[in-house]
Design an enzyme around this catalytic site. Structure first.
Site, PDB file in Angstrom:
ATOM      1  N   CYS A 390      58.547  -1.903 -15.435  1.00 25.07           N
ATOM      2  CA  CYS A 390      58.706  -3.079 -16.261  1.00 25.07           C
ATOM      3  C   CYS A 390      59.278  -2.637 -17.564  1.00 25.07           C
ATOM      4  CB  CYS A 390      57.242  -3.804 -16.496  1.00 25.07           C
ATOM      5  SG  CYS A 390      57.245  -5.261 -16.976  1.00 25.07           S
ATOM      6  N   HIS A 519      55.461  -4.063 -11.199  1.00 24.36           N
ATOM      7  CA  HIS A 519      54.505  -3.341 -11.507  1.00 24.36           C
ATOM      8  C   HIS A 519      54.171  -2.793 -10.052  1.00 24.36           C
ATOM      9  CE1 HIS A 519      53.675  -3.409 -15.750  1.00 24.36           C
ATOM     10  NE2 HIS A 519      53.948  -4.677 -15.577  1.00 24.36           N
ATOM     11  N   GLU A 521      52.827   0.038  -9.163  1.00 26.41           N
ATOM     12  CA  GLU A 521      51.607   0.816  -9.353  1.00 26.41           C
ATOM     13  C   GLU A 521      50.581  -0.278  -8.893  1.00 26.41           C
ATOM     14  OE1 GLU A 521      53.391  -0.326 -12.091  1.00 26.41           O
ATOM     15  OE2 GLU A 521      52.060  -0.642 -13.486  1.00 26.41           O
TER      16      GLU A 521
HETATM   17  N1  GLN Z   1      57.311  -6.451 -22.902  1.00 29.35           N
HETATM   18  C1  GLN Z   1      58.042  -6.575 -21.710  1.00 29.35           C
HETATM   19  C2  GLN Z   1      57.796  -8.060 -21.395  1.00 29.35           C
HETATM   20  O1  GLN Z   1      57.089  -8.915 -21.758  1.00 29.35           O
HETATM   21  C3  GLN Z   1      57.439  -5.635 -20.636  1.00 29.35           C
HETATM   22  C4  GLN Z   1      56.255  -6.143 -20.213  1.00 29.35           C
HETATM   23  C5  GLN Z   1      55.357  -4.922 -19.256  1.00 29.35           C
HETATM   24  O2  GLN Z   1      55.990  -3.815 -19.417  1.00 29.35           O
HETATM   25  N2  GLN Z   1      54.272  -5.296 -18.642  1.00 29.35           N
HETATM   26  O3  GLN Z   1      58.902  -8.476 -20.468  1.00 29.35           O
END
Ligand code: GLN
Length: 542
Positions: A390, A519, A521
């Site tokens: 992410c 994600h 994970e």
């Molecule tokens: N801050 C970034 C976004 O909101 C990544 C979010 C994250 O890593 N879950 O897009």
């Protein structure tokens, strides 16, 4: 199919002693017996979900397939039970009240006076039953957050009591309690647990079983004492749960004490199905026989807050790394590195050569970002296997744009709203959400499809053309830069066709350099390590 049996797991004495893992382990035991098993987590706070809470205060936010921002225990259940859970498997006080009030406003109570009792417990009961129906659970674990005696969870206990009254054979209660060993005495004390059981009695609930958590094994006299003073049917109903090396050992700790059989007998269940424990047993064998070691650097911010909160904030990432390492016969050694260290002293970057791989997990905000970008550059230039999750993907594209494409002011608008080169930007709908403070449940959440580029490393790892993964973010890769980064070698190998969004990037001519907007994970299971984490570990072991 058997009528749903509900097992309520309730905490005594103090929180943080493993109610969630206890519930998950009981669930796994029934799954291994061949029953369709699911679980519910109840959190007593007013927040409607965990999404708006500070990660240091709350720990990880676990996202379900249908995009609910839930508690980390939902993650434990998915990992132990190897099933997907949904928004219906999670509830908070805020969520219950919100729906009762909405129903009242819509004349759903047909003009009656709506009261805390019975309407709130009734709403809780109907949600518990709805979750069982949706998941077709034959055994449903229900974990009530917090500990008995707290004002917050009284109505949830009342709902549990009502369910038992209606169907005594279909409901049982497990009290997970803690037995401290005061240092000046050197022996386990049962009194706090006796008080916890009494307190539970005050709510109209008699525990059927007590799981006695403690540093060590429970001895015979204490087992007898607990059974007697807590009014259990027999001393076998006290289950000893000492600290163990791995959380995945707990089902077998319970099974050695016949916990599953005892629960089944109490709820008049027939255990005559063919056992389905082969997958789990195999996993345990693999875990126990892991010999090699693989060193992973986890780089991010928040990390200076101490190990306890840290592990809690990234529990799914930690578990995914462990699952993948075990699947390759290795034990993962993870080191948490605060990216701000590298901002203060860039020479320290060389220390990264001591690791076999680097992970940059998800995150938000400005702190430590430049340090993370320098770590990504180091990994890219030094052939160090890299997985960016992410934010870790977004920052990898920024690093590449700056240092390979020469776009020096490349940035994400999350950090620099005015950058002329917003490699990571925000769509108009999301910008509206932010400017109107609509933060709760408005990120891009839950499962989305992703098409994989044929011949890419990730397509080979997944062994698929199309996958689905879970998201939790507000910002996206800006398609204006797609061609340029692709051409220069940071390949766009995963996209969401419906919304034309970049989901995965992969660097050419590098042992392993992958960034995912989602994600992965969240979908790793001990019995099914996630392909991308497996890819990282394989590269790291080389
Ligand atoms: N801050 C970034 C976004 O909101 C990544 C979010 C994250 O890593 N879950 O897009």
């Amino acid at each position: 199919m058997q009528k749903t049996k509900y097992i309520f797991v309730i905490g005594g004495v103090m929180s943080g002693v493993g109610k969630g893992i206890t519930a998950a382990s009981i669930g796994r035991i029934f799954k291994n017996y061949g029953f369709r098993t699911s679980a519910i987590k109840i959190d007593a706070y007013i927040n409607v979900d965990a999404g708006t809470m500070n990660p240091i205060e709350h720990g990880e936010v676990f996202v379900t397939e249908d995009g609910d921002e839930t508690d980390q225990d939902i993650g434990n259940y998915e990992r132990f039970l190897d099933v997907d859970l949904f928004s219906t498997n999670y509830m908070t006080t805020g969520r219950i009240y919100l729906s009762v009030i909405e129903k009242e406003r819509n004349m759903g109570y047909k003009g009656r006076c709506v009261q805390v009792v019975p309407h709130i417990p009734m709403e809780i009961v109907s949600r518990i039953k709805a979750a069982a129906e949706k998941t077709k659970a034959e055994v449903m674990l229900v974990e009530i957050g917090g500990t008995v005696g707290e004002y917050e969870n009284i109505l949830f206990l009342d709902a549990a009591r009502m369910m038992k009254l209606d169907n005594p054979e279909d409901v049982s209660f497990v009290l997970v309690s803690y037995l401290p060993v005061p240092s000046h005495l050197g022996e386990m004390k049962t009194k706090p647990t006796q008080h916890a059981a009494r307190m539970l009695n005050n709510s109209g609930i008699q525990p059927d079983f007590i799981v006695a958590r403690g540093k060590g094994e429970l001895d015979k006299p204490r087992r007898e004492k607990l059974a007697f003073f807590c009014w259990l049917q027999s001393k076998e109903d006290v289950i000893s749960a000492p600290d163990v090396e791995s959380i995945y050992d707990i089902p077998s700790v319970f099974e050695k004490q016949k916990f599953g059989h005892l629960l089944a007998k109490r709820m008049k269940m027939k255990l005559n199905r063919p056992h389905k424990s082969a997958e789990w047993d195999q996993f345990i064998l693999k875990m126990k026989s892991a010999k090699k070691s693989v060193k992973i650097a986890m780089v991010g911010k928040y990390f200076a807050t101490g190990n306890f909160t840290l592990a809690d904030s990234y529990i799914s990432v930690i578990q995914a790394v462990k699952h993948a390492a075990w699947s390759q016969g290795a034990e993962a050694e993870m080191t948490w590195i605060d990216s701000e260290d590298y901002e203060k002293d860039p020479k320290k970057l060389k220390e990264l050569s001591a690791y076999d791989a680097v992970i940059v997990p998800g995150g938000f905000g400005t702190r430590g970002i430049e340090g993370i970008i320098s770590v990504i550059q180091y990994a890219r230039e030094n052939n160090l296997p890299y997985l960016g999750l992410c934010y870790g993907m977004q920052l990898a594209t920024i690093e590449f744009a700056r240092n390979v494409l020469g776009i020096k002011d490349a940035h994400t608008v999350e950090v620099n709203a005015k950058t002329k080169n917003p490699i990571i930007h925000i769509n108009p709908q999301q910008a509206q959400n932010v400017s109107h403070n609509r933060y709760g449940g408005t990120m891009r959440l839950g499962a989305y499809d992703c098409d994989l580029e044929e011949g890419s490393k990730v397509a080979k790892l997944y062994d698929a053309k199309k996958i689905s993964e879970r998201h939790r973010h507000r910002y996206e890769f800006n398609n204006d830069y797609r061609e340029a980064i692709n051409k220069a070698g940071l390949k766009i190998v995963g996209t969401n066709k419906e919304q034309n969004l970049v989901e995965i990037v992969e660097l050419k001519n590098h042992p392993f350099f992958v960034g995912t907007q989602f994600h992965p994970e969240l979908k790793s299971r001990p019995t099914h390590a996630h392909p991308l984490f497996v890819g990282l570990i394989k590269a790291a072991l080389k």
